[in-house]
Enzyme design. Structure first.
Site, short mmCIF file in Angstrom:
data_model
loop_
_atom_site.label_atom_id
_atom_site.label_comp_id
_atom_site.label_asym_id
_atom_site.label_seq_id
_atom_site.Cartn_x
_atom_site.Cartn_y
_atom_site.Cartn_z
N HIS A 643 0.86 -1.19 0.00
CA HIS A 643 0.00 0.00 0.00
C HIS A 643 0.89 1.23 0.00
CE1 HIS A 643 -2.97 2.97 1.17
NE2 HIS A 643 -2.20 3.30 2.19
N HIS A 696 -9.78 10.63 4.42
CA HIS A 696 -9.31 11.77 5.21
C HIS A 696 -10.44 12.71 5.58
CE1 HIS A 696 -6.04 10.07 2.87
NE2 HIS A 696 -5.34 10.27 3.96
N1 GLN Z 1 -1.95 -0.47 7.27
C1 GLN Z 1 -1.90 0.91 7.69
C2 GLN Z 1 -3.26 1.33 8.23
O1 GLN Z 1 -4.23 0.92 7.72
C3 GLN Z 1 -1.50 1.82 6.56
C4 GLN Z 1 -1.43 3.26 7.01
C5 GLN Z 1 -0.87 4.20 5.99
O2 GLN Z 1 -0.86 3.95 4.82
N2 GLN Z 1 -0.41 5.34 6.42
O3 GLN Z 1 -3.34 2.11 9.15
ZN ZN Z 2 -2.11 5.08 3.26
#
Ligand code: GLN
Ligand code: ZN
Length: 761
Positions: A643, A696
């Protein structure tokens, strides 16, 4: 040689500004109270620097939120939507910073972006057809006079016109060139007023000069300063650069009538070569950035003094400077009660860097400084070994061969194997990892840390959260589940605490944006895994469901980028050490029956070098392999996800594909899906989960909106390669809106699946 500081931290030793500002936001304290805190902080910071005998102290380095925003206001770049709100100047300022929703209207904030290669974020000024740039603000003059009242002559600091125009957003049909003459007049008025106040020096910051510049950029820069410096007056002008060298602009800078030029000799690979090759104008003062403003290790006096001598052989008048504003390091070691005295000897936070400036000033004035006690004490730090080396880890790093970075079989074969093994529906739904962390969860974790809750009670509490979370996800109908990350405070701190080689501070906060601060861990020694970190809770979660549960790890590049890195070994070696530790965790998860493992690289894009030429050699060439090393040992039917948070990675798409993950999720909803088009054009092989809504914001996306987004995505991405998920972790969100949003995701996905099945091929 004299000494100078580019800028000082402003949030307060104990984050006083943060708390005062947040109280003001909540309506719990008045504007006067906030102003009083701000004034006291500024005065304290000047006094500290004054007592440390810094010769050039900055003013106007204070900000209620951000210095780019301050500059926009100084020059009247206030978009119409904020003017019509009819708020007090300070309230309007915060409306630009954070948006405003209330009785006087409903407006969005200015965009926020990362400040060059730091973890600080600035507000992007907006210039439109109505913008009339001119000097209207007074903050810079007020703060100069406030210091003057304490008998401290400061150099006011302002962001320069070139950087301002380069970073601004043009929301109308005018471009940077259309603002040149207004900009020239505005900065001329500024210089005139400074002259009237008999200010000795002004510091104009132009960090944009360290970027790759085109000929038209250089023409813009020259045009601006030709105009501004024409009738300069008595106040001396320091052109300050940082975060790299100014190889493209150096010759022009040298020719323009600046009185001082600030160069970065820490990050500026070519700074020394530039003055050696082109010389340095003899009538100018060279502010030499030799004390690192970004990292927390003590300065190596031997190197710095030698460097200063080389610099002085080319420039008549040298000032010892920080490499950038000290905004990027914490305040002081004095507050740290848990670091050992030995550890503390190796660090210099902002206040300790002032001492370094002063010691360097003393030493360079000596004929032979090598016998000076200050020098020998400093050298001990670099000649004695600081920590016990982990020879095993270093041997493992040294023995790595090409094949260790390659996962077998190759992607397309794996993809087929996994399709059969998992038998997931078309457009599988999942989340990014964390679920909302309620106040109860945070309190429990804090109590456990303090020792007021036993390990067993804590474990039961977390297990209860996990069980609820799994049940919730099954009820919502998601396809690939997560355990929820309830045991984690922060995605880097959590792993840092479980690994050997990291140390933690108590009060060493660094401003990230506005009132938000981070407390990065310090990489002290060789990194190694002490034992399994996430296996227990992940296995616990997997036992509760027949659906696959994703193991959730933070990747080596992100752990490194969000820590203070070592300076005695390369970033590459540090990344590989961390990668080996995370690799062990991946293999343990797999052995324990976890079939999907996500390795987050949220911050991979963040430290991409500012110059394109260096993207690969100094960064991607080790960062991408470090990630590959983490997962190259898994079986073909173990699915690796990753990610990333910033979707602005169009330029390095092939490198991202080269991470060789099976699936990648990333933020896309706010960037108008532009990245998706590029994925197609570049034949991106990795399966993708572009976020279908923005986490967000507390807003709940409707089913119709999400289906529409998915349909748009399907124009560009093959249906067998598309995953459906939010754009980031849900940790900071409320429970209610999260459940509603996820239900809508599942409903929208179901609608599209039905259509896809009934549609002829
Ligand atoms: N696995 C993390 C979460 O879900 C990823 C957080 C991020 O990308 N900042 O909190
Ligand atoms: Zn993220």
């Amino acid at each position: 040689m004299k000494t100078a500081v580019i800028g000082y931290p402003r949030i307060g030793l104990l984050r006083e500004l943060k708390f005062a500002t947040e109280n003001y936001f909540k309506g719990e304290s008045s504007e006067e109270a906030l102003q009083a805190t701000a004034k006291l902080l500024r005065e304290t910071h000047w006094q500290i620097q004054h007592q440390a005998q810094v010769d050039f102290i900055s003013s106007n380095d204070f900000s209620f939120y951000d210095q780019m925003l301050d500059t926009a206001i100084l020059f009247n770049a206030i978009p119409h939507r904020y003017r019509t709100l009819d708020l007090s100047p300070l309230a309007a300022y915060f409306a630009m910073a954070r948006g405003y929703q209330g009785e006087k209207g409903d407006v969005k904030a200015l965009a926020m972006k990362k400040w060059f290669n730091t973890n600080y974020h600035y507000l992007v000024p907006e210039l439109d057809n109505q913008t009339e740039l001119k000097l209207t603000g007074t903050k810079l003059f007020d703060e100069y006079q406030q210091a003057k009242a304490l008998n401290i002559e400061t150099k006011p600091v302002v962001i320069g016109p070139f950087t301002f125009l380069k970073l601004a957003r043009y929301s109308g049909n005018r471009q940077s060139k259309d603002f040149v003459s207004a900009m020239i007049n505005a900065y001329r008025s500024l210089l005139e007023q400074l002259n009237q106040l008999s200010v000795t020096w002004v510091q104009i910051d132009e960090p944009a000069l360290v970027l790759d510049l085109t000929l038209s950029d250089l023409a813009l820069f020259t045009q601006l300063y030709d105009g501004i410096l024409k009738h300069k007056g008595q106040t001396k002008v320091l052109l300050q650069t940082y975060f790299g060298d100014i190889r493209d602009a150096y010759e022009r800078v040298n020719q323009l009538p600046f009185d001082g030029v600030g160069l970065d000799f820490v990050e500026g690979e070519y700074s020394l070569k530039l003055i050696e090759k082109y010389g340095f104008a003899q009538d100018k003062v060279l502010f030499a950035g030799v004390v690192n403003g970004k990292n927390i290790w003590k300065n190596n006096y031997q190197h710095t003094l030698e460097r200063l001598k080389s610099i002085a052989s080319k420039a008549n008048n040298v000032v010892i400077n920080t490499s950038c504003s000290l905004l990027h390091v914490p305040y002081t070691l004095n507050n740290e009660t848990k670091l050992t005295d030995t550890q503390k000897r190796y660090f210099a936070f902002a206040q300790e860097k002032l001492t370094e400036l002063n010691q360097l000033k003393t030493l360079i004035a000596e004929k032979d400084y090598t016998h000076h006690a200050m020098y020998t004490a400093n050298q001990e730090l670099f000649t004695q070994s600081r920590y016990t080396e982990n020879t095993q880890v270093n041997e493992r790093v040294a023995k790595l061969v090409d094949d260790d970075f390659i996962r077998h079989p190759e992607f397309t074969q794996r993809e087929q194997i996994q399709k059969q093994a998992f038998n997931l529906p078309l457009l599988p739904t999942t989340t990014i990892g964390s679920f909302p962390q309620t106040a109860e969860i945070r309190t429990y974790r804090a109590k456990f840390k303090q020792g007021t809750i036993s390990a067993i009670d804590y474990r039961h509490f977390i297990e209860k959260q996990i069980a609820d979370c799994i049940a919730l996800q099954e009820q919502i109908g998601l396809d690939v589940l997560v355990h929820g990350e309830f045991e984690r405070n922060d995605m880097v701190e959590f792993f840092g605490e479980a690994l050997e080689g990291f140390i933690f501070t108590e009060k060493a906060w660094v401003q990230s944006y506005g009132t938000r601060c981070v407390k990065p861990p310090i990489i002290w020694g060789d990194v190694a895994r002490k034992g399994p970190i996430t296996v227990d809770y992940t296995v616990y979660a997997q036992k509760l469901t027949d659906k696959p549960v994703k193991g959730m790890l933070t990747g080596p590049v992100t752990i490194l980028n969000w820590s203070f890195p070592r300076e005695d070994i390369s970033l590459r070696n540090s990344a590989l050490q961390i990668a080996l530790a995370i690799r062990e965790e991946v293999l343990d998860l797999e052995a324990a029956g976890i079939r999907v493992i996500q390795v987050d690289e949220a911050a991979l894009k963040e430290k991409l070098p500012l110059r394109r030429q260096e993207w690969h050699i100094s960064y991607l060439d080790w960062a991408i392999p470090a990630f590959r090393l983490v997962h190259s040992g898994v079986k073909s039917d173990t699915q690796i996800h990753t990610h990333m948070c910033y979707s602005e990675f169009e330029d390095i798409l092939s490198d991202i594909d080269n991470m060789d993950a099976d699936v990648i999720s990333f933020e896309a909803s706010r960037s108008n899906l532009s990245i998706i088009k590029v994925l197609k054009a570049q034949q991106f092989k990795t399966e993708v989960g572009p976020g279908v809504y923005d986490i967000h914001s507390p807003r709940i996306p409707t089913v119709a909106e999400i289906s529409q987004t998915i349909e748009q995505m399907l124009f560009e991405v093959d249906k067998t390669k598309l995953w459906i998920n939010p754009d980031c972790g849900l940790k900071t969100r409320g429970e209610k809106e999260t459940v509603a949003s996820l239900k809508n995701i599942v409903a929208a996905t179901q609608q599209i699946r039905n259509k896809l099945i009934t549609l002829p091929k």
